[in-house]
Design an enzyme around this catalytic site. Structure first.
Site, mmCIF file in Angstrom:
data_model
loop_
_atom_site.group_PDB
_atom_site.id
_atom_site.type_symbol
_atom_site.label_atom_id
_atom_site.label_comp_id
_atom_site.label_asym_id
_atom_site.label_seq_id
_atom_site.Cartn_x
_atom_site.Cartn_y
_atom_site.Cartn_z
ATOM 1 N N TYR A 143 0.817 -1.211 0.000
ATOM 2 C CA TYR A 143 0.000 0.000 0.000
ATOM 3 C C TYR A 143 0.854 1.267 0.000
ATOM 4 C CZ TYR A 143 -4.682 -1.990 0.863
ATOM 5 O OH TYR A 143 -5.887 -2.621 0.760
ATOM 6 N N LYS A 194 3.579 -15.235 1.662
ATOM 7 C CA LYS A 194 3.754 -15.904 0.364
ATOM 8 C C LYS A 194 5.251 -16.151 0.198
ATOM 9 C CE LYS A 194 2.120 -17.467 -3.561
ATOM 10 N NZ LYS A 194 1.242 -18.667 -3.648
ATOM 11 N N ASP A 226 -2.589 -18.215 -0.266
ATOM 12 C CA ASP A 226 -3.609 -18.917 -1.063
ATOM 13 C C ASP A 226 -4.231 -20.043 -0.245
ATOM 14 O OD1 ASP A 226 -1.103 -20.136 -1.148
ATOM 15 O OD2 ASP A 226 -1.266 -20.787 -3.234
ATOM 16 N N ASP A 250 -6.020 -7.227 4.063
ATOM 17 C CA ASP A 250 -7.201 -6.585 3.481
ATOM 18 C C ASP A 250 -8.136 -7.657 2.929
ATOM 19 O OD1 ASP A 250 -8.844 -4.505 2.389
ATOM 20 O OD2 ASP A 250 -7.937 -4.891 0.431
ATOM 21 N N ASP A 254 -11.750 -9.442 4.822
ATOM 22 C CA ASP A 254 -13.070 -9.451 4.178
ATOM 23 C C ASP A 254 -13.622 -10.874 4.118
ATOM 24 O OD1 ASP A 254 -13.184 -6.716 3.660
ATOM 25 O OD2 ASP A 254 -13.877 -7.004 1.595
HETATM 26 C C1 IPM Z 1 -10.313 -1.584 4.253
HETATM 27 C C2 IPM Z 1 -10.623 -0.954 2.939
HETATM 28 C C3 IPM Z 1 -9.522 0.040 2.630
HETATM 29 C C4 IPM Z 1 -8.228 -0.727 2.495
HETATM 30 C C5 IPM Z 1 -9.770 0.936 1.415
HETATM 31 C C6 IPM Z 1 -11.120 1.604 1.468
HETATM 32 C C7 IPM Z 1 -8.680 1.953 1.245
HETATM 33 O O1 IPM Z 1 -10.765 -1.921 1.948
HETATM 34 O O2 IPM Z 1 -10.245 -0.851 5.259
HETATM 35 O O3 IPM Z 1 -10.154 -2.799 4.300
HETATM 36 O O4 IPM Z 1 -7.925 -1.280 1.433
HETATM 37 O O5 IPM Z 1 -7.482 -0.778 3.476
HETATM 38 MG MG MG Z 2 -10.724 -3.890 2.679
#
Ligand code: IPM
Ligand code: MG
Length: 361
Positions: A143, A194, A226, A250, A254
Site C-alpha cells: 500500500y 507468500k 492462497d 485486506d 473481508d
Molecule cells: C479496508 C478498505 C480500505 C483498504 C480501502 C477503502 C482503502 O478496503 O479498510 O479494508 O484497502 O485498506
Molecule cells: Mg478492505
C-alpha cells in the site's frame, strides 16, 4: 469524574452519520454509568470533506485527531467520488489518517454470533463458534512501498508499479502486537505470507519465527496466503489469531468477515505505538441505503466498545456494551441486513433506542 476523554468523531459518508449518532448516544449513557466524561468533537473526512474543502483529509481533521484520546470513524466513500483522481478520493483520506496517526496494527475480529449463525453462507457446523482475530499490518507493504505510480516506458507504453516492502522493524512490531493478542486469546498465532514466491515474505517469516522465541506459550504456525484463503472457508475453526501484511490482511479480513454472515456486525481497531487509536466498522458507507434509516448501527456501537477496551482501557464499559448488543440479538430485533424469518425488523434509530433501553434497565 475522571479526566475527560477527548473523542474525535468522523461520521464520514453514506450511512456514516446515522450509525455514528447511535454510537454517541450509547457512549453518553455508558459515560454516566461508568463515570467517564467524554468531550465529543466532530470533523470531516472522505466525501464529506471533499465537498467542503476539496481534500479527503483536511489538515484540521488530522490535527484534531492527533490531539484526542481516540478517534471513532463511521464510513467513507460513495459513487459520487469514485471517478476523481486518486489524490482526491475518499479512500485516500482513510489511508492518510492511518499513516498520519501511525496506525500500524489493525485488529479485525470475525466472530460468529450464535443468534446469527444461519446468516452465514456456509454451513452451520462449519461456522458455529468461529472466533478469529485478524491482525493486519496497516501502514506498510504494497500500500505504501516505493516506487509506485504509472510510468511511461521507453517505447511509450505505460507501466503500473507498486512495491511490496517490509523492514525488519515493521515486521517485528506487528508480530509483537499479534503475539500479545494471541496470548490474551487461545494462544495460537498463524502467520500468513507468500514466502514460497516473495522475498519480502521470506523476511516476514524469518522475523516472525525469531520473535516467537519471546512467546513460548503461543503456538506459531505459518500458511501461504492462497492456502489460508482456502482454509478459512474449509475449516475456519482452526484459526485463533492471524497475523499478516497489509494487502493479504485486506483480503483475508473481508473473507473472514463473510464467514459470520453479518458484516454489518463487525468492528475494528487500528492502533499505533502511542497516541490515539482509530475505531471503525468493517463495513462501508452503503450509499444505496443512506438516509433511509435502514442501516445496522451495531458494528459502529461495537467499534465504540473496542475503543473503550483498546483505546481507553475501560474494559468493563466495553463489556457492558457488548452484552447489550448480544441482548438485542437475543430479543430477536434485527435490521434488514441480518433479518430472517421469525425475527422482528427494526430501523437504525429503533435499534439504537432498544439498545439504550437495555443499557438503562
Ligand atoms: C479496508 C478498505 C480500505 C483498504 C480501502 C477503502 C482503502 O478496503 O479498510 O479494508 O484497502 O485498506
Ligand atoms: Mg478492505
Amino acid at each position: 469524574m475522571n479526566q475527560p476523554y477527548r473523542l474525535t468523531l468522523l461520521p464520514g459518508d453514506g450511512i456514516g452519520p446515522e450509525i455514528m449518532a447511535i454510537a454517541v448516544d450509547v457512549l453518553k449513557v455508558i459515560g454516566k454509568q461508568f463515570k467517564l466524561d467524554f468531550i465529543f468533537q466532530e470533523a470531516l473526512i472522505g466525501g464529506a470533506a471533499i465537498e467542503a474543502t476539496g481534500q479527503p483529509l483536511p489538515e484540521e481533521t488530522l490535527t484534531m485527531a492527533r490531539n484526542s484520546d481516540a478517534v471513532l470513524l463511521a464510513a467513507i466513500g460513495g459513487y459520487k467520488w469514485d471517478n476523481l483522481p486518486r489524490q482526491q478520493r475518499p479512500e485516500t483520506g482513510l489511508l492518510a489518517i492511518r499513516e498520519g496517526l501511525g496506525l500500524f496494527a489493525n485488529l479485525r475480529p470475525a466472530t460468529v454470533f450464535p443468534q446469527l449463525v444461519d446468516a452465514s453462507s456456509l454451513k452451520r457446523e462449519v461456522v458455529e463458534g468461529v472466533d478469529i482475530m485478524v491482525v493486519r499490518e496497516l501502514t506498510g507493504g504494497i500500500y505504501f512501498g516505493q516506487p509506485k505510480g504509472i510510468f511511461e516506458t521507453e517505447t511509450g507504453e505505460k507501466r503500473g508499479v507498486n512495491t511490496m516492502a517490509y523492514r525488519e522493524s515493521e515486521i517485528d512490531r506487528i508480530a509483537k502486537v499479534a503475539f500479545e493478542i494471541a496470548r490474551k486469546r487461545r494462544h495460537q498465532l498463524c502467520s500468513v505470507d507468500k514466502a514460497n514466491v516473495l522475498d519480502v515474505s521470506q523476511l516476514w517469516r524469518d522475523r516472525v519465527v525469531e520473535m516467537s522465541a519471546n512467546y513460548p506459550d503461543v503456538e506459531l504456525s505459518h500458511l501461504y496466503v492462497d492456502n489460508a484463503a482456502m482454509q478459512l472457508v474449509r475449516a475456519p475453526k482452526q484459526f485463533d489469531t492471524i497475523v499478516t501484511g497489509n494487502l493479504f490482511g485486506d483480503i483475508l479480513s473481508d473473507e473472514a468477515s463473510m464467514l459470520t454472515g453479518s458484516i454489518g456486525m463487525l468492528p475494528s481497531a487500528s492502533l499505533g505505538a502511542d497516541g490515539p487509536g482509530l475505531f471503525e466498522p468493517v463495513h462501508g458507507s452503503a450509499p444505496d441505503i443512506a438516509g433511509q434509516d435502514k442501516a445496522n448501527p451495531l458494528a459502529q456501537v461495537l467499534s465504540a466498545a473496542m475503543m473503550l477496551r483498546y483505546g481507553l482501557n475501560q474494559p468493563e464499559a466495553a463489556d457492558k456494551i457488548e452484552q447489550a448488543v448480544a441482548q438485542v440479538l437475543e430479543n430477536g430485533d434485527r435490521t434488514g441486513d441480518i433479518f430472517s424469518f421469525g425475527t422482528r425488523l427494526v430501523g437504525c434509530r429503533q435499534m439504537g433506542d432498544i439498545l439504550l433501553q437495555i443499557l438503562e434497565s
